[in-house]
Design a protein around this motif. Structure first.
Motif, PDB file in Angstrom:
ATOM      1  N   VAL A  31     -46.870 -84.777  35.533  1.00 57.67           N
ATOM      2  CA  VAL A  31     -45.472 -84.444  35.471  1.00 57.67           C
ATOM      3  C   VAL A  31     -44.834 -83.872  36.791  1.00 57.67           C
ATOM      4  CG1 VAL A  31     -43.542 -83.004  34.316  1.00 57.67           C
ATOM      5  CG2 VAL A  31     -45.509 -83.818  33.102  1.00 57.67           C
ATOM      6  N   VAL A  32     -45.734 -83.451  37.524  1.00 58.25           N
ATOM      7  CA  VAL A  32     -45.289 -82.782  38.848  1.00 58.25           C
ATOM      8  C   VAL A  32     -46.216 -83.575  39.916  1.00 58.25           C
ATOM      9  CG1 VAL A  32     -44.928 -80.671  40.171  1.00 58.25           C
ATOM     10  CG2 VAL A  32     -45.266 -80.586  37.582  1.00 58.25           C
ATOM     11  N   ALA A  33     -46.025 -85.001  40.101  1.00 63.68           N
ATOM     12  CA  ALA A  33     -46.742 -85.751  40.748  1.00 63.68           C
ATOM     13  C   ALA A  33     -46.301 -85.324  42.277  1.00 63.68           C
ATOM     14  CB  ALA A  33     -46.670 -87.125  40.485  1.00 63.68           C
ATOM     15  N   GLY A  34     -45.341 -84.896  42.621  1.00 62.57           N
ATOM     16  CA  GLY A  34     -45.003 -84.406  43.984  1.00 62.57           C
ATOM     17  C   GLY A  34     -45.535 -83.032  44.618  1.00 62.57           C
ATOM     18  N   MET A  35     -46.284 -82.624  43.953  1.00 61.50           N
ATOM     19  CA  MET A  35     -46.787 -81.189  44.308  1.00 61.50           C
ATOM     20  C   MET A  35     -47.977 -81.205  45.226  1.00 61.50           C
ATOM     21  SD  MET A  35     -44.659 -79.032  42.804  1.00 61.50           S
ATOM     22  CE  MET A  35     -45.681 -77.709  42.913  1.00 61.50           C
ATOM     23  N   GLY A  36     -48.402 -82.539  45.648  1.00 58.48           N
ATOM     24  CA  GLY A  36     -49.556 -82.524  46.541  1.00 58.48           C
ATOM     25  C   GLY A  36     -49.402 -81.807  47.886  1.00 58.48           C
ATOM     26  N   GLY A  37     -48.213 -81.540  48.161  1.00 62.82           N
ATOM     27  CA  GLY A  37     -48.048 -80.660  49.594  1.00 62.82           C
ATOM     28  C   GLY A  37     -48.313 -79.361  49.252  1.00 62.82           C
ATOM     29  N   LEU A  38     -48.146 -78.892  47.856  1.00 64.24           N
ATOM     30  CA  LEU A  38     -48.616 -77.290  47.792  1.00 64.24           C
ATOM     31  C   LEU A  38     -50.093 -77.362  47.959  1.00 64.24           C
ATOM     32  CD1 LEU A  38     -48.180 -74.440  46.874  1.00 64.24           C
ATOM     33  CD2 LEU A  38     -48.169 -75.638  44.603  1.00 64.24           C
ATOM     34  N   PHE A  39     -50.836 -78.294  47.136  1.00 63.58           N
ATOM     35  CA  PHE A  39     -52.327 -78.301  47.275  1.00 63.58           C
ATOM     36  C   PHE A  39     -52.738 -78.415  48.852  1.00 63.58           C
ATOM     37  CE2 PHE A  39     -50.950 -79.890  42.991  1.00 63.58           C
ATOM     38  CZ  PHE A  39     -51.336 -78.717  42.261  1.00 63.58           C
ATOM     39  N   ASP A  40     -52.162 -79.320  49.298  1.00 59.67           N
ATOM     40  CA  ASP A  40     -52.593 -79.303  51.025  1.00 59.67           C
ATOM     41  C   ASP A  40     -52.490 -77.868  51.701  1.00 59.67           C
ATOM     42  OD1 ASP A  40     -53.291 -81.879  50.422  1.00 59.67           O
ATOM     43  OD2 ASP A  40     -51.369 -82.647  51.538  1.00 59.67           O
ATOM     44  N   ALA A  41     -51.363 -77.194  51.162  1.00 57.83           N
ATOM     45  CA  ALA A  41     -51.193 -75.898  51.723  1.00 57.83           C
ATOM     46  C   ALA A  41     -52.227 -75.023  51.190  1.00 57.83           C
ATOM     47  CB  ALA A  41     -50.011 -75.395  51.435  1.00 57.83           C
ATOM     48  N   MET A  42     -52.769 -75.036  50.119  1.00 58.95           N
ATOM     49  CA  MET A  42     -53.715 -74.203  49.493  1.00 58.95           C
ATOM     50  C   MET A  42     -54.984 -74.787  50.178  1.00 58.95           C
ATOM     51  SD  MET A  42     -52.950 -74.382  45.476  1.00 58.95           S
ATOM     52  CE  MET A  42     -51.675 -73.559  44.790  1.00 58.95           C
ATOM     53  N   GLU A  43     -55.351 -75.821  50.603  1.00 53.82           N
ATOM     54  CA  GLU A  43     -56.500 -76.311  51.110  1.00 53.82           C
ATOM     55  C   GLU A  43     -56.659 -75.891  52.466  1.00 53.82           C
ATOM     56  OE1 GLU A  43     -58.323 -77.774  47.418  1.00 53.82           O
ATOM     57  OE2 GLU A  43     -59.272 -77.694  49.412  1.00 53.82           O
ATOM     58  N   ASN A  44     -55.634 -76.217  52.937  1.00 54.30           N
ATOM     59  CA  ASN A  44     -55.546 -76.194  54.707  1.00 54.30           C
ATOM     60  C   ASN A  44     -54.908 -75.014  55.229  1.00 54.30           C
ATOM     61  OD1 ASN A  44     -57.399 -78.675  54.749  1.00 54.30           O
ATOM     62  ND2 ASN A  44     -55.375 -79.512  54.263  1.00 54.30           N
ATOM     63  N   GLY A  45     -53.578 -74.816  54.847  1.00 56.75           N
ATOM     64  CA  GLY A  45     -52.667 -73.826  55.816  1.00 56.75           C
ATOM     65  C   GLY A  45     -53.030 -72.458  55.433  1.00 56.75           C
ATOM     66  N   PHE A  46     -53.451 -72.239  54.300  1.00 55.51           N
ATOM     67  CA  PHE A  46     -53.742 -70.580  54.397  1.00 55.51           C
ATOM     68  C   PHE A  46     -55.201 -70.015  54.813  1.00 55.51           C
ATOM     69  CE2 PHE A  46     -50.066 -70.244  51.999  1.00 55.51           C
ATOM     70  CZ  PHE A  46     -49.869 -71.082  50.911  1.00 55.51           C
ATOM     71  N   SER A  47     -55.945 -70.981  55.240  1.00 59.57           N
ATOM     72  CA  SER A  47     -56.974 -70.658  55.731  1.00 59.57           C
ATOM     73  C   SER A  47     -57.057 -69.884  57.044  1.00 59.57           C
ATOM     74  CB  SER A  47     -57.973 -71.790  55.894  1.00 59.57           C
ATOM     75  OG  SER A  47     -57.664 -72.606  56.528  1.00 59.57           O
ATOM     76  N   ALA A  48     -55.830 -70.265  57.586  1.00 55.04           N
ATOM     77  CA  ALA A  48     -55.715 -69.503  59.121  1.00 55.04           C
ATOM     78  C   ALA A  48     -55.672 -68.123  58.985  1.00 55.04           C
ATOM     79  CB  ALA A  48     -54.407 -70.314  59.596  1.00 55.04           C
ATOM     80  N   ASP A  49     -55.132 -67.676  58.009  1.00 55.72           N
ATOM     81  CA  ASP A  49     -54.991 -66.306  57.413  1.00 55.72           C
ATOM     82  C   ASP A  49     -56.571 -65.549  57.520  1.00 55.72           C
ATOM     83  OD1 ASP A  49     -52.388 -66.395  57.331  1.00 55.72           O
ATOM     84  OD2 ASP A  49     -52.223 -66.284  55.268  1.00 55.72           O
ATOM     85  N   LEU A  50     -57.147 -66.273  56.903  1.00 53.12           N
ATOM     86  CA  LEU A  50     -58.547 -65.753  56.710  1.00 53.12           C
ATOM     87  C   LEU A  50     -59.255 -65.731  57.916  1.00 53.12           C
ATOM     88  CD1 LEU A  50     -59.587 -66.877  52.961  1.00 53.12           C
ATOM     89  CD2 LEU A  50     -58.136 -65.089  53.756  1.00 53.12           C
ATOM     90  N   GLU A  51     -59.401 -66.999  58.559  1.00 54.37           N
ATOM     91  CA  GLU A  51     -60.275 -67.104  59.933  1.00 54.37           C
ATOM     92  C   GLU A  51     -59.633 -66.037  60.832  1.00 54.37           C
ATOM     93  OE1 GLU A  51     -62.645 -68.777  60.367  1.00 54.37           O
ATOM     94  OE2 GLU A  51     -62.552 -69.603  58.439  1.00 54.37           O
ATOM     95  N   GLY A  52     -58.402 -65.747  60.880  1.00 52.90           N
ATOM     96  CA  GLY A  52     -57.719 -64.785  61.719  1.00 52.90           C
ATOM     97  C   GLY A  52     -58.371 -63.408  61.273  1.00 52.90           C
ATOM     98  N   GLU A  53     -58.430 -62.895  60.070  1.00 54.92           N
ATOM     99  CA  GLU A  53     -58.935 -61.714  59.501  1.00 54.92           C
ATOM    100  C   GLU A  53     -60.366 -61.818  59.924  1.00 54.92           C
ATOM    101  OE1 GLU A  53     -57.022 -60.472  55.505  1.00 54.92           O
ATOM    102  OE2 GLU A  53     -58.959 -61.220  55.138  1.00 54.92           O
TER     103      GLU A  53
END
Lengths: 322, 210
Positions: free
Chosen positions: A226-248
């Motif tokens: 139903v939400v086939a266009g949500m791929g961007g969110l998963f990309d963000a989950m997979e890659n984007g947020f990790s900068a926070d943790l590496e910075g930490e």
């Protein structure tokens, strides 16, 4: 064998960089997707923590309503992945499984480490280089908030001069390659590389990554086609947020070396060289500016005399020349 | 049909995840040693004198909390995360967000015991301790690694490397070699020489010698 004379080649998997690649989920996007009656129902279920069990906040009340959900679910087994009841059960099960405790963390780390060992040949535990790295790890660990561990911390040197890498797993399994040992210039730089990894353990980034991955997977199940266009969110989950943790981990790693008595400025030097080595400023999922956080930590601690750094550098060179 | 009703249970995942690396422990609580052994130090630092040790399962009373620290912002129980949740809850319930009590996001690194200080990362309350059996943790670890709720443990497969990827997620695990990793872990057990390590720190002006 002199580990200092081998030129790193081949794969240069970024440093600490290695380590625990994280997929951290920001609850906001999910919160934003929730609305209307569904969100109200959720608010009621989650409520506030009851009693003293804040660590399990929300779980109890959610479980309480499972019986009620069962009556109305009406889903067939064939749609198991998408009906609310199975999702709740999955969420509860995921929460239970991620409640590991010291022994569970150790076994999770053991599982991951067994796979690393399946790829690389380790130096002997009795090798002088391994023993030396272990002393550095134990010194940094003693400065951390995670001074106790289920079993004795296991420090493994991977015999691969072409690999410039270090990583760690829950339960205090710490790996460093001979390529990384060649790359760092002194004990203080080595300590920062190891401290970055130990910070990932102390900050529980590994398990958070798994929790977030579970959340993302369940989210995918819920969204289905139903939400086939949500791929961007998963990309963000997979890659984007990790900068926070590496910075930490950079920031905490710098704090740990400073607390242990090492010079946190060594972290700035090693980050600079790694960025050059990679041929780009930073790897995917890492903060755009890694140096500032480390520099701020260094500025907040008393300077470390160059005599002490040099004295440690001498033993570093002596140990790695053995 | 709207997709939202299908997805709302997912919030459970994020809301129920918690910081168990450091369980919230209060003064007066009874805790259990959940590590193979627990070293008790004279002061709340591993750079101080060793007083004694306890073994797995020993029951202890907490008489104080030391080195209390905030959970990192990326933790599911951090102040940042809890404030975000509270803000969302308050908006839904049409009320003002309430401040988050410190005890919800602060943890102690060291617990004061009757004869010294023990690392909080090795001490857990009864509920969590009851899950600290090899059978139970292996079941949970395998479920985590497989991404499925229930699965029998197998030591032959290559599992999920989510928790330990290389940069840009490129490092992949090989075939799991439990024999070697257990051999290494056993080889290192009990070999730590505190006197020799103290000498290492002293020579390097580290820890208590800086």
């Amino acid at each position: 064998m002199s580990y200092r004379t081998v030129v790193p080649r081949g794969i240069v998997i970024s440093l600490f960089l290695s380590c625990i690649s994280v997929t951290h989920v920001n609850a906001n996007p999910l919160g934003g997707l929730l609305g209307g009656d569904a969100a109200k129902a959720l608010g009621g279920m989650m409520g506030k923590g009851k009693g003293d069990s804040e660590d399990q906040q929300g779980s109890g009340s959610a479980l309480d309503i499972l019986g009620g959900m069962k009556k109305g679910s009406g889903s067939s087994d064939g749609d198991q992945g998408r009906n609310p009841l199975s999702l709740i059960q999955g969420a509860m099960e995921a929460n239970k499984n991620s409640t590991l405790g010291p022994m569970g963390r150790y076994y999770l780390g053991r599982k991951l480490s067994a796979q690393v060992i399946g790829l690389y040949k380790p130096l002997s535990i009795d090798d002088p280089v391994t023993r030396y790295v272990r002393d550095v790890v134990m010194t940094v660990l003693a400065a951390s908030n995670y001074a106790g561990n289920y079993s004795d911390p296991l420090v493994i040197v991977l015999d691969d001069p072409g690999l410039v890498n270090a990583f760690a797993a829950p339960g205090n399994f710490v790996f460093i390659s001979t390529g990384m040992l060649n790359f760092v210039k002194n004990e203080d730089e080595l300590a920062f590389v190891l401290a970055h990894e130990i910070a990932h353990i102390e900050l529980d980034h590994g398990l958070n990554a798994i929790k977030s991955k579970q959340g993302a997977d369940l989210f995918k199940d819920a969204a289905g086609d139903v939400v086939a266009g949500m791929g961007g969110l998963f990309d963000a989950m997979e890659n984007g947020f990790s900068a926070d943790l590496e910075g930490e981990a950079d920031r905490r790693g710098a704090e740990l070396v400073a607390l242990a008595g090492y010079d946190p400025n060594a972290g700035v030097a090693v980050i600079e060289r790694l960025e050059k080595l990679q041929g780009r400023k930073h790897g995917t999922g890492y903060p755009a500016d890694r140096r500032s956080a480390v520099e701020r930590v260094a500025a907040s601690h008393s300077p470390v005399s160059s005599d002490k750094v040099n004295k440690r550098a001498e033993r570093f060179n002596a140990k790695l020349s053995q | 049909m709207s997709v939202f009703p299908k997805m709302w249970p997912l919030c459970l995942v994020f809301s129920s995840f918690s910081a168990i690396a450091f369980e919230r422990i209060n003064e007066g609580d009874t805790v259990y040693v959940a590590c193979e052994s627990l070293t008790v130090y004279e002061k709340p630092t591993a750079f101080s004198k060793v007083v004694r040790s306890y073994k797995f399962g020993d029951k202890l009373n907490v008489t104080g909390l030391k080195q209390v620290f905030p959970l990192p912002a990326t933790d599911f129980s951090s102040k940042k995360f809890l404030e975000k949740r509270e803000k969302e809850d308050a908006a839904r319930e049409e009320r003002r967000p309430q401040p988050i009590p410190e005890e919800k996001y602060m943890r102690a690194a060291w617990l004061q015991l009757k004869d010294g200080y023990g690392a909080a990362s090795c001490l857990v309350k009864q509920d969590l301790f009851s899950s600290q059996t090899e059978e139970e943790v292996l079941k949970r670890v395998e479920a985590l690694a497989s991404g499925k709720a229930k699965r029998n443990f197998s030591e032959d497969e290559s599992g999920d490397m989510t928790a330990m990827r290389g940069a840009a997620g490129k490092a992949k695990g090989g075939k799991a070699d439990y024999e070697t990793i257990d051999k290494l872990a056993n080889a290192v057990k009990g070999t730590f020489n505190l006197d020799a390590h103290n000498q290492f720190r002293q020579q390097g002006s580290l820890g208590e010698y800086q």
